[in-house]
Motif scaffolding. Structure first.
Motif, PDB file in Angstrom:
ATOM      1  N   GLU A  91       0.729  -1.069  -0.019  1.00 45.64           N
ATOM      2  CA  GLU A  91       0.217   0.048  -0.092  1.00 45.64           C
ATOM      3  C   GLU A  91       0.837   1.159  -0.015  1.00 45.64           C
ATOM      4  OE1 GLU A  91      -2.565  -0.621   3.291  1.00 45.64           O
ATOM      5  OE2 GLU A  91      -3.845  -1.918   2.321  1.00 45.64           O
ATOM      6  N   LEU A  92       2.062   1.313   0.820  1.00 46.05           N
ATOM      7  CA  LEU A  92       2.984   2.523   0.778  1.00 46.05           C
ATOM      8  C   LEU A  92       3.512   2.552  -0.492  1.00 46.05           C
ATOM      9  CD1 LEU A  92       4.650   2.094   4.188  1.00 46.05           C
ATOM     10  CD2 LEU A  92       3.035   3.922   3.776  1.00 46.05           C
ATOM     11  N   LEU A  93       3.851   1.365  -1.226  1.00 50.79           N
ATOM     12  CA  LEU A  93       4.487   1.759  -2.622  1.00 50.79           C
ATOM     13  C   LEU A  93       3.682   2.024  -3.543  1.00 50.79           C
ATOM     14  CD1 LEU A  93       6.611  -1.683  -2.262  1.00 50.79           C
ATOM     15  CD2 LEU A  93       7.562   0.735  -2.144  1.00 50.79           C
ATOM     16  N   ALA A  94       2.388   1.658  -3.477  1.00 48.47           N
ATOM     17  CA  ALA A  94       1.238   2.164  -4.267  1.00 48.47           C
ATOM     18  C   ALA A  94       1.281   3.660  -4.253  1.00 48.47           C
ATOM     19  CB  ALA A  94      -0.042   1.277  -4.152  1.00 48.47           C
ATOM     20  N   LYS A  95       0.975   4.290  -2.874  1.00 43.81           N
ATOM     21  CA  LYS A  95       0.902   5.559  -2.732  1.00 43.81           C
ATOM     22  C   LYS A  95       2.061   6.333  -3.420  1.00 43.81           C
ATOM     23  CE  LYS A  95      -1.775   5.202   1.364  1.00 43.81           C
ATOM     24  NZ  LYS A  95      -1.843   5.565   2.849  1.00 43.81           N
ATOM     25  N   LEU A  96       3.325   5.652  -3.029  1.00 44.85           N
ATOM     26  CA  LEU A  96       4.758   6.375  -3.832  1.00 44.85           C
ATOM     27  C   LEU A  96       4.516   6.286  -5.212  1.00 44.85           C
ATOM     28  CD1 LEU A  96       7.404   7.445  -3.495  1.00 44.85           C
ATOM     29  CD2 LEU A  96       8.264   5.083  -3.451  1.00 44.85           C
ATOM     30  N   GLY A  97       4.200   5.242  -5.812  1.00 41.56           N
ATOM     31  CA  GLY A  97       3.902   5.322  -7.334  1.00 41.56           C
ATOM     32  C   GLY A  97       3.293   6.326  -7.680  1.00 41.56           C
ATOM     33  N   ASP A  98       1.862   6.617  -7.225  1.00 43.55           N
ATOM     34  CA  ASP A  98       0.803   7.529  -7.715  1.00 43.55           C
ATOM     35  C   ASP A  98       1.681   8.962  -7.477  1.00 43.55           C
ATOM     36  OD1 ASP A  98      -0.861   5.653  -7.699  1.00 43.55           O
ATOM     37  OD2 ASP A  98      -1.988   5.991  -6.006  1.00 43.55           O
ATOM     38  N   ARG A  99       2.329   9.114  -6.360  1.00 43.06           N
ATOM     39  CA  ARG A  99       2.883  10.337  -6.163  1.00 43.06           C
ATOM     40  C   ARG A  99       4.214  10.650  -7.364  1.00 43.06           C
ATOM     41  NH1 ARG A  99       4.770  10.465  -0.655  1.00 43.06           N
ATOM     42  NH2 ARG A  99       6.975   9.971  -1.380  1.00 43.06           N
ATOM     43  N   LEU A 100       4.793   9.689  -7.775  1.00 40.73           N
ATOM     44  CA  LEU A 100       6.117   9.904  -8.568  1.00 40.73           C
ATOM     45  C   LEU A 100       5.316   9.937  -9.953  1.00 40.73           C
ATOM     46  CD1 LEU A 100       8.337   7.093  -7.430  1.00 40.73           C
ATOM     47  CD2 LEU A 100       8.694   9.765  -7.359  1.00 40.73           C
ATOM     48  N   THR A 101       3.972   9.387 -10.206  1.00 35.61           N
ATOM     49  CA  THR A 101       3.546   9.506 -11.586  1.00 35.61           C
ATOM     50  C   THR A 101       3.042  10.923 -11.577  1.00 35.61           C
ATOM     51  OG1 THR A 101       2.833   7.355 -11.363  1.00 35.61           O
ATOM     52  CG2 THR A 101       1.772   8.750 -13.015  1.00 35.61           C
ATOM     53  N   GLN A 102       2.576  11.445 -10.603  1.00 33.83           N
ATOM     54  CA  GLN A 102       1.898  13.031 -10.689  1.00 33.83           C
ATOM     55  C   GLN A 102       3.181  13.956 -11.036  1.00 33.83           C
ATOM     56  OE1 GLN A 102      -0.282  13.308  -6.977  1.00 33.83           O
ATOM     57  NE2 GLN A 102      -2.038  11.954  -7.723  1.00 33.83           N
ATOM     58  N   GLU A 103       4.366  13.537 -10.386  1.00 30.65           N
ATOM     59  CA  GLU A 103       5.378  14.533 -10.220  1.00 30.65           C
ATOM     60  C   GLU A 103       6.146  14.651 -11.711  1.00 30.65           C
ATOM     61  OE1 GLU A 103       8.247  13.536  -7.273  1.00 30.65           O
ATOM     62  OE2 GLU A 103       6.666  14.133  -5.774  1.00 30.65           O
TER      63      GLU A 103
END
Length: 104
Positions: A91-103
């Motif tokens: 779940e933490l990695l999914a959130k990180l992936g979402d954040r990196l995709t937005q950046e």
């Protein structure tokens, strides 16, 4: 993104628990020794909600010597450690992936 060292982990745990750096360092080292010993025996190490460390065999494959690229070499099979993240880590990695995709 940065990286975290053993010293960083020891300092953080020490600050949050009140145990001395030396005590935390000894516990961390013992944990790592036990993990290494279990993996060395081919055992699976499961840390609930964190993940699973498992020994698997990597297949033999062809490789190339960078100094002689025209010559193929056979890389023999060998054991490797695989990590399968637990639910909380996924779940933490999914959130990180979402954040990196937005950046990006």
């Amino acid at each position: 993104m940065g990286h975290v060292t053993r010293r960083d982990l020891i300092a953080r745990v020490s600050d949050e628990t009140g145990f001395s750096h030396q005590e935390v360092g000894q516990v961390l080292q013992k944990l790592l020794d036990c993990l290494k010993e279990s993996l060395g025996k081919g055992e699976t190490v499961e840390l609930r909600r964190f993940g699973i460390f498992q020994v698997q065999m990597r297949k033999a494959r062809k490789g190339r010597n960078p100094k002689q690229p025209e010559t193929d070499i056979i890389i023999p099979p060998r054991p490797v450690v695989k990590f399968k993240p637990g639910k909380e880590v996924r779940e933490l990695l999914a959130k990180l992936g979402d954040r990196l995709t937005q950046e990006g």
